[in-house]
Design an enzyme around this catalytic site. Structure first.
Site, PDB file in Angstrom:
ATOM      1  N   ASN A  11     -16.816  -9.335 -10.962  1.00  0.00           N
ATOM      2  CA  ASN A  11     -16.965 -10.628 -10.275  1.00  0.00           C
ATOM      3  C   ASN A  11     -16.421 -11.840 -10.795  1.00  0.00           C
ATOM      4  O   ASN A  11     -15.904 -12.894 -10.615  1.00  0.00           O
ATOM      5  CB  ASN A  11     -18.375 -11.272 -10.021  1.00  0.00           C
ATOM      6  CG  ASN A  11     -19.209 -10.214  -9.427  1.00  0.00           C
ATOM      7  OD1 ASN A  11     -18.697  -9.484  -8.540  1.00  0.00           O
ATOM      8  ND2 ASN A  11     -20.504 -10.265  -9.763  1.00  0.00           N
ATOM      9  N   HIS A  43     -29.550 -12.683  -1.325  1.00  0.00           N
ATOM     10  CA  HIS A  43     -30.185 -11.959  -2.750  1.00  0.00           C
ATOM     11  C   HIS A  43     -30.883 -11.661  -2.767  1.00  0.00           C
ATOM     12  O   HIS A  43     -31.594 -12.967  -2.521  1.00  0.00           O
ATOM     13  CB  HIS A  43     -28.922 -13.001  -3.373  1.00  0.00           C
ATOM     14  CG  HIS A  43     -28.347 -12.201  -4.687  1.00  0.00           C
ATOM     15  ND1 HIS A  43     -29.429 -12.615  -5.894  1.00  0.00           N
ATOM     16  CD2 HIS A  43     -27.593 -11.203  -5.292  1.00  0.00           C
ATOM     17  CE1 HIS A  43     -28.633 -12.290  -6.544  1.00  0.00           C
ATOM     18  NE2 HIS A  43     -27.984 -11.182  -6.940  1.00  0.00           N
ATOM     19  N   GLU A  51     -26.478 -17.062   1.638  1.00  0.00           N
ATOM     20  CA  GLU A  51     -25.356 -17.206   0.834  1.00  0.00           C
ATOM     21  C   GLU A  51     -23.974 -18.160   2.191  1.00  0.00           C
ATOM     22  O   GLU A  51     -24.472 -17.705   2.894  1.00  0.00           O
ATOM     23  CB  GLU A  51     -24.940 -15.936   0.320  1.00  0.00           C
ATOM     24  CG  GLU A  51     -26.327 -15.062  -0.126  1.00  0.00           C
ATOM     25  CD  GLU A  51     -26.090 -13.757  -1.030  1.00  0.00           C
ATOM     26  OE1 GLU A  51     -24.668 -13.087  -0.923  1.00  0.00           O
ATOM     27  OE2 GLU A  51     -26.403 -13.478  -1.012  1.00  0.00           O
ATOM     28  N   SER A 111     -22.716 -11.209  -0.881  1.00  0.00           N
ATOM     29  CA  SER A 111     -22.076 -10.439  -2.435  1.00  0.00           C
ATOM     30  C   SER A 111     -21.745  -9.383  -1.778  1.00  0.00           C
ATOM     31  O   SER A 111     -21.474  -8.675  -2.570  1.00  0.00           O
ATOM     32  CB  SER A 111     -23.090 -10.696  -3.036  1.00  0.00           C
ATOM     33  OG  SER A 111     -24.279 -10.027  -3.020  1.00  0.00           O
ATOM     34  N   ASP A 128     -26.227 -20.818  -1.550  1.00  0.00           N
ATOM     35  CA  ASP A 128     -25.998 -19.617  -2.088  1.00  0.00           C
ATOM     36  C   ASP A 128     -24.300 -20.217  -2.145  1.00  0.00           C
ATOM     37  O   ASP A 128     -24.374 -18.633  -1.475  1.00  0.00           O
ATOM     38  CB  ASP A 128     -26.814 -18.762  -2.949  1.00  0.00           C
ATOM     39  CG  ASP A 128     -26.149 -18.203  -4.044  1.00  0.00           C
ATOM     40  OD1 ASP A 128     -25.173 -17.891  -4.432  1.00  0.00           O
ATOM     41  OD2 ASP A 128     -27.533 -17.937  -4.128  1.00  0.00           O
ATOM     42  N   HIS A 160     -20.639 -16.896  -4.590  1.00  0.00           N
ATOM     43  CA  HIS A 160     -18.581 -15.813  -4.282  1.00  0.00           C
ATOM     44  C   HIS A 160     -18.196 -16.724  -4.415  1.00  0.00           C
ATOM     45  O   HIS A 160     -17.053 -16.356  -3.331  1.00  0.00           O
ATOM     46  CB  HIS A 160     -19.573 -14.653  -4.270  1.00  0.00           C
ATOM     47  CG  HIS A 160     -20.460 -13.737  -4.804  1.00  0.00           C
ATOM     48  ND1 HIS A 160     -19.838 -12.770  -5.468  1.00  0.00           N
ATOM     49  CD2 HIS A 160     -21.962 -13.364  -4.474  1.00  0.00           C
ATOM     50  CE1 HIS A 160     -20.824 -11.874  -6.251  1.00  0.00           C
ATOM     51  NE2 HIS A 160     -21.784 -12.511  -5.210  1.00  0.00           N
ATOM     52  N   LYS A 203     -19.553 -15.844 -12.008  1.00  0.00           N
ATOM     53  CA  LYS A 203     -18.282 -14.636 -11.308  1.00  0.00           C
ATOM     54  C   LYS A 203     -17.356 -15.541 -11.484  1.00  0.00           C
ATOM     55  O   LYS A 203     -16.694 -15.618 -12.558  1.00  0.00           O
ATOM     56  CB  LYS A 203     -19.225 -14.724  -9.699  1.00  0.00           C
ATOM     57  CG  LYS A 203     -20.723 -14.070  -9.837  1.00  0.00           C
ATOM     58  CD  LYS A 203     -21.731 -13.991  -8.798  1.00  0.00           C
ATOM     59  CE  LYS A 203     -22.367 -13.242  -8.887  1.00  0.00           C
ATOM     60  NZ  LYS A 203     -23.822 -14.052  -9.700  1.00  0.00           N
TER      61      LYS A 203
HETATM   62  N1  PMP Z   1     -26.748 -15.478  -5.624  1.00  0.00           N
HETATM   63  C1  PMP Z   1     -26.164 -14.275  -5.441  1.00  0.00           C
HETATM   64  C2  PMP Z   1     -25.468 -14.648  -3.939  1.00  0.00           C
HETATM   65  C3  PMP Z   1     -25.502 -13.234  -6.548  1.00  0.00           C
HETATM   66  O1  PMP Z   1     -24.402 -12.487  -5.550  1.00  0.00           O
HETATM   67  C4  PMP Z   1     -26.432 -13.321  -7.843  1.00  0.00           C
HETATM   68  C5  PMP Z   1     -25.674 -12.492  -8.470  1.00  0.00           C
HETATM   69  N2  PMP Z   1     -25.521 -11.629  -8.203  1.00  0.00           N
HETATM   70  C6  PMP Z   1     -26.883 -14.817  -7.879  1.00  0.00           C
HETATM   71  C7  PMP Z   1     -27.259 -15.667  -7.426  1.00  0.00           C
HETATM   72  C8  PMP Z   1     -27.892 -14.605  -9.169  1.00  0.00           C
HETATM   73  O2  PMP Z   1     -26.785 -15.236 -10.056  1.00  0.00           O
HETATM   74  P1  PMP Z   1     -26.419 -14.542 -12.455  1.00  0.00           P
HETATM   75  O3  PMP Z   1     -26.203 -13.293 -12.085  1.00  0.00           O
HETATM   76  O4  PMP Z   1     -26.029 -15.208 -12.942  1.00  0.00           O
HETATM   77  O5  PMP Z   1     -27.924 -14.961 -12.418  1.00  0.00           O
END
Ligand code: PMP
Length: 382
Positions: free
Chosen positions: A45, A130, A174, A178, A203, A206, A237
């Site tokens: 990422n 997520h 989001e 992701s 969120d 990404h 990321k």
């Molecule tokens: N939200 C989304 C959309 C994600 O893809 C991720 C990580 N894969 C997270 C939250 C969690 O973030 P972190 O890896 O910093 O715990």
């Protein structure tokens, strides 16, 4: 317990869904090494290649003084000047009055959601949100309605039918998904939030660093910061570091500082990481060519894969190629590995059943030659 674990592992193995941890080494050029072999990493990422940026490494080293850890949670003695400076930077970057830093995106989502809403309240959540969002909702005890992915018509139907039956309402999505790499219909969702008197949380894990003016994300790109009550994002990321944040109102920040358990009961991030996070925002703002090259390369690769007849989704630096069958997806990933590409297969339950995929994520570190060679090699296995 032993019997239960054995049964579970046996079932996962039989289904070809057993996951295993692989000890890898990450290299300066964005490549990775596993079992003494080097791979081009299409699973990271690190979209802008900032995890290997010299200024990020330098500032992080400079901030390892005589004390390494922050030694305490924020409300005890772990709220250093740097944490406050970072929160000011994030608020400005995201164009919101305030910001609060969390130790990870997972902790941020679980904590924020379960603090803001509870029993008697309702959440409207995109079906593909997520796991950390899903877990936050579960913990909150609020009633959950999932709307079809990116379907604001379905969201409206649910709001019309259910909103009036609950006290507070939270809509959550989001902005760049992701696992699908597509973008949320944010303007429509923001309109619905107003029409149905709800809070809106996004969120931007990404999207941050990649979309928007100065790389501030999709809410910023669409000039919707005023309509979004909580803009959550991560430093882990495109920003190449670690940790997360919520940019929000001063009132919501104060509420979270006082009530959010994942914020209160966890040791704060050390100075070396906080300093790197500040630097990462600075680099995102001053090096726009990174996101330009990234998105140009993503469009190039996506079009080439479509031309190969593949089922390709998304419109961002995340390029999922839907294979469908779990075993075939793993086989393809293994064949690519033999050729020197690391593309992790993503299978249920991370994605819906029958939608196993190769999730290709591009980075500024990839060259056009890497991409061309990858397409050529992949097409041999199809
Ligand atoms: N939200 C989304 C959309 C994600 O893809 C991720 C990580 N894969 C997270 C939250 C969690 O973030 P972190 O890896 O910093 O715990």
């Amino acid at each position: 317990m032993e019997e239960k674990i054995k049964k579970y592992l046996h079932k996962k193995t039989k289904e070809g869904l057993l996951r295993e941890l692989k000890p890898v080494s990450l290299k300066k050029d964005g490549k990775l090494v596993f079992d003494d072999k080097e791979y081009i990493n299409f699973s990271s990422n690190d979209y802008l290649g900032l995890s290997t940026h010299s200024e990020l490494l330098e500032v992080s080293r400079e901030h390892i003084f005589s004390v390494f850890g922050s030694t305490s949670s924020r409300l005890m003695t772990g709220s250093t000047h740097l944490h406050h400076i970072l929160e000011e930077w994030v608020a400005k970057f995201k164009n919101k009055p305030a910001a609060i830093v969390f130790n990870s995106g997972y902790q941020a989502n679980v904590g924020i959601i379960s603090t803001l809403i509870g029993r008697g309240d309702v959440v409207f959540s995109d079906k593909l949100n997520h796991a950390s969002i899903v877990d936050g909702i579960k913990l909150s005890g609020a009633k959950l309605f999932r709307f079809r992915h990116n379907d604001s018509g379905h969201l409206k139907e649910l709001l019309e039918k259910e909103r009036k039956n609950f006290d507070e309402a939270l809509i959550i999505t989001e902005t760049v998904f992701s696992m699908d790499g597509d973008l949320a219909p944010l303007e429509e969702i923001a309109k619905l939030k107003e029409e149905y008197n709800s809070l809106l949380m996004v969120d931007e894990a990404h999207a941050t660093g990649v979309f928007g003016k100065d790389g501030a994300g999709l809410a910023n790109d669409k000039r919707l910061e005023d309509k979004v009550d909580i803009i959550m994002g991560t430093f882990s990321k495109a920003l190449g570091s670690f940790g997360a944040y919520a940019a929000t109102s001063s009132g919501i920040k104060k509420y979270l500082v006082n009530k959010c358990r994942s914020f209160i009961y966890s040791t704060s991030l050390p100075a070396s990481i906080i300093a790197a996070n500040i630097k990462a925002i600075e680099i995102v703002e001053k090096e726009p060519h990174r996101r330009k090259v990234l998105l140009d390369n993503a469009e190039y690769l996506r079009n080439k894969l479509i031309a190969e007849g593949l089922d390709v989704r998304g419109e961002s630096q995340i390029i999922p190629v839907i294979i469908g069958d779990n075993e075939r997806t793993v086989e393809l990933s293994e064949s690519l590995k033999e050729k020197g590409y690391w593309v992790t297969p993503v299978r249920p339950p991370t994605v819906p059943k029958g939608e196993a995929r190769l999730r290709i994520s591009l980075s500024y570190n990839h060259t056009k030659e890497d991409i061309d060679k990858f397409i050529k090699d992949l097409s041999r296995f199809l």
